[in-house]
Design a protein around this motif. Structure first.
Motif, PDB file in Angstrom:
ATOM      1  N   GLY A  61      15.140  27.547  10.202  1.00 34.94           N
ATOM      2  CA  GLY A  61      15.565  28.654   9.351  1.00 34.94           C
ATOM      3  C   GLY A  61      16.359  29.721  10.071  1.00 34.94           C
ATOM      4  O   GLY A  61      16.981  30.576   9.430  1.00 34.94           O
ATOM      5  N   LYS A  62      16.362  29.701  11.394  1.00 37.77           N
ATOM      6  CA  LYS A  62      17.134  30.684  12.168  1.00 37.77           C
ATOM      7  C   LYS A  62      18.604  30.302  12.310  1.00 37.77           C
ATOM      8  O   LYS A  62      19.424  31.132  12.672  1.00 37.77           O
ATOM      9  N   ILE A  63      18.924  29.035  12.051  1.00 35.79           N
ATOM     10  CA  ILE A  63      20.310  28.577  12.222  1.00 35.79           C
ATOM     11  C   ILE A  63      21.171  29.201  11.129  1.00 35.79           C
ATOM     12  O   ILE A  63      20.873  29.092   9.948  1.00 35.79           O
ATOM     13  N   THR A  64      22.248  29.872  11.518  1.00 33.75           N
ATOM     14  CA  THR A  64      23.106  30.584  10.566  1.00 33.75           C
ATOM     15  C   THR A  64      24.400  29.841  10.246  1.00 33.75           C
ATOM     16  O   THR A  64      24.976  30.058   9.187  1.00 33.75           O
ATOM     17  N   HIS A  65      24.866  29.000  11.170  1.00 33.78           N
ATOM     18  CA  HIS A  65      26.129  28.281  10.991  1.00 33.78           C
ATOM     19  C   HIS A  65      26.005  26.887  11.596  1.00 33.78           C
ATOM     20  O   HIS A  65      25.380  26.728  12.647  1.00 33.78           O
ATOM     21  N   VAL A  66      26.630  25.904  10.937  1.00 31.00           N
ATOM     22  CA  VAL A  66      26.708  24.552  11.482  1.00 31.00           C
ATOM     23  C   VAL A  66      28.170  24.113  11.406  1.00 31.00           C
ATOM     24  O   VAL A  66      28.759  24.086  10.321  1.00 31.00           O
ATOM     25  N   PHE A  67      28.741  23.793  12.557  1.00 31.53           N
ATOM     26  CA  PHE A  67      30.098  23.258  12.632  1.00 31.53           C
ATOM     27  C   PHE A  67      29.979  21.775  12.937  1.00 31.53           C
ATOM     28  O   PHE A  67      29.438  21.398  13.979  1.00 31.53           O
ATOM     29  N   LEU A  68      30.454  20.951  12.026  1.00 35.41           N
ATOM     30  CA  LEU A  68      30.382  19.500  12.197  1.00 35.41           C
ATOM     31  C   LEU A  68      31.673  18.997  12.826  1.00 35.41           C
ATOM     32  O   LEU A  68      32.757  19.240  12.299  1.00 35.41           O
ATOM     33  N   THR A  69      31.552  18.290  13.933  1.00 29.15           N
ATOM     34  CA  THR A  69      32.739  17.741  14.587  1.00 29.15           C
ATOM     35  C   THR A  69      33.338  16.614  13.757  1.00 29.15           C
ATOM     36  O   THR A  69      34.543  16.407  13.765  1.00 29.15           O
ATOM     37  N   HIS A  70      32.460  15.882  13.062  1.00 28.09           N
ATOM     38  CA  HIS A  70      32.877  14.852  12.124  1.00 28.09           C
ATOM     39  C   HIS A  70      31.671  14.517  11.251  1.00 28.09           C
ATOM     40  O   HIS A  70      30.574  15.015  11.489  1.00 28.09           O
ATOM     41  N   SER A  71      31.888  13.714  10.226  1.00 29.15           N
ATOM     42  CA  SER A  71      30.850  13.536   9.207  1.00 29.15           C
ATOM     43  C   SER A  71      30.078  12.223   9.307  1.00 29.15           C
ATOM     44  O   SER A  71      29.426  11.815   8.357  1.00 29.15           O
ATOM     45  N   ASP A  72      30.102  11.575  10.469  1.00 28.91           N
ATOM     46  CA  ASP A  72      29.265  10.389  10.645  1.00 28.91           C
ATOM     47  C   ASP A  72      27.797  10.786  10.502  1.00 28.91           C
ATOM     48  O   ASP A  72      27.396  11.891  10.879  1.00 28.91           O
ATOM     49  N   PHE A  73      26.996   9.859  10.005  1.00 28.01           N
ATOM     50  CA  PHE A  73      25.580  10.090   9.740  1.00 28.01           C
ATOM     51  C   PHE A  73      24.853  10.719  10.923  1.00 28.01           C
ATOM     52  O   PHE A  73      24.100  11.682  10.769  1.00 28.01           O
ATOM     53  N   ASP A  74      25.062  10.190  12.116  1.00 32.63           N
ATOM     54  CA  ASP A  74      24.304  10.667  13.272  1.00 32.63           C
ATOM     55  C   ASP A  74      24.696  12.067  13.741  1.00 32.63           C
ATOM     56  O   ASP A  74      23.974  12.694  14.507  1.00 32.63           O
ATOM     57  N   HIS A  75      25.796  12.581  13.254  1.00 33.25           N
ATOM     58  CA  HIS A  75      26.235  13.931  13.621  1.00 33.25           C
ATOM     59  C   HIS A  75      26.055  14.940  12.492  1.00 33.25           C
ATOM     60  O   HIS A  75      26.015  16.137  12.752  1.00 33.25           O
ATOM     61  N   ALA A  76      25.947  14.471  11.251  1.00 30.92           N
ATOM     62  CA  ALA A  76      25.985  15.394  10.118  1.00 30.92           C
ATOM     63  C   ALA A  76      24.750  15.411   9.227  1.00 30.92           C
ATOM     64  O   ALA A  76      24.538  16.368   8.501  1.00 30.92           O
ATOM     65  N   SER A  77      23.921  14.388   9.248  1.00 24.18           N
ATOM     66  CA  SER A  77      22.849  14.322   8.256  1.00 24.18           C
ATOM     67  C   SER A  77      21.760  15.367   8.470  1.00 24.18           C
ATOM     68  O   SER A  77      21.053  15.725   7.538  1.00 24.18           O
ATOM     69  N   GLY A  78      21.618  15.883   9.672  1.00 26.69           N
ATOM     70  CA  GLY A  78      20.627  16.927   9.920  1.00 26.69           C
ATOM     71  C   GLY A  78      20.962  18.265   9.309  1.00 26.69           C
ATOM     72  O   GLY A  78      20.121  19.161   9.240  1.00 26.69           O
ATOM     73  N   SER A  79      22.190  18.426   8.825  1.00 27.89           N
ATOM     74  CA  SER A  79      22.601  19.729   8.271  1.00 27.89           C
ATOM     75  C   SER A  79      21.742  20.158   7.081  1.00 27.89           C
ATOM     76  O   SER A  79      21.610  21.344   6.811  1.00 27.89           O
ATOM     77  N   ALA A  80      21.126  19.209   6.391  1.00 24.85           N
ATOM     78  CA  ALA A  80      20.269  19.543   5.251  1.00 24.85           C
ATOM     79  C   ALA A  80      19.061  20.381   5.668  1.00 24.85           C
ATOM     80  O   ALA A  80      18.513  21.132   4.857  1.00 24.85           O
TER      81      ALA A  80
END
Length: 128
Positions: A61-80
């Motif tokens: 809950g402390k994370i304020t921003h997420v910059f995704l380098t690309h949208s592959d599952f292993d790099h982006a699915s944790g954003s939820a």
């Protein structure tokens, strides 16, 4: 010749304001500015991410921003997990998460990002 494998690094502190989080075969990184916690990528595996963050004393809950380098599952699915964070990704990635363009082989698509996100274009500057 000796080759040294450097990725992924173990979960831990890199510098006072920079943390590495290992999720399987990839890392994501958390940068602490004065008031913000900024992730670069978000990893994968909800329970693994939570376990790794707990080992660092970090609350998702402390994370304020997420910059995704690309949208592959292993790099982006944790954003939820980062419900408070604003999500950013390259405008070039949007056709792959909206299934308008395949990532490769004409039929492999990236997972959808199931929350609002902001598209970045060349030369954009993000301020918090």
């Amino acid at each position: 010749m000796h080759l040294m494998r450097i990725w992924p690094v173990k979960t831990g502190k890199i510098m006072d304001n920079l943390l590495a989080v290992k999720t399987g075969t990839v890392n994501f990184f958390i940068y602490k500015s004065d008031e913000d916690f900024i992730c670069f990528d978000s990893g994968f595996g909800k329970s693994l991410i939570i376990r790794q963050l707990n080992s660092l004393g970090m609350d998702p809950g402390k994370i304020t921003h997420v910059f995704l380098t690309h949208s592959d599952f292993d790099h982006a699915s944790g954003s939820a997990l980062f419900e408070r964070a604003r999500i950013y990704l390259s405008a070039d990635e949007e056709p792959m998460i909206t299934r308008k363009k395949a990532r490769m082989l004409g039929f492999i698509y990236n997972s959808k990002i199931k929350r609002p996100y902001h598209l970045l274009h060349d030369h954009y500057i993000v301020t918090t």
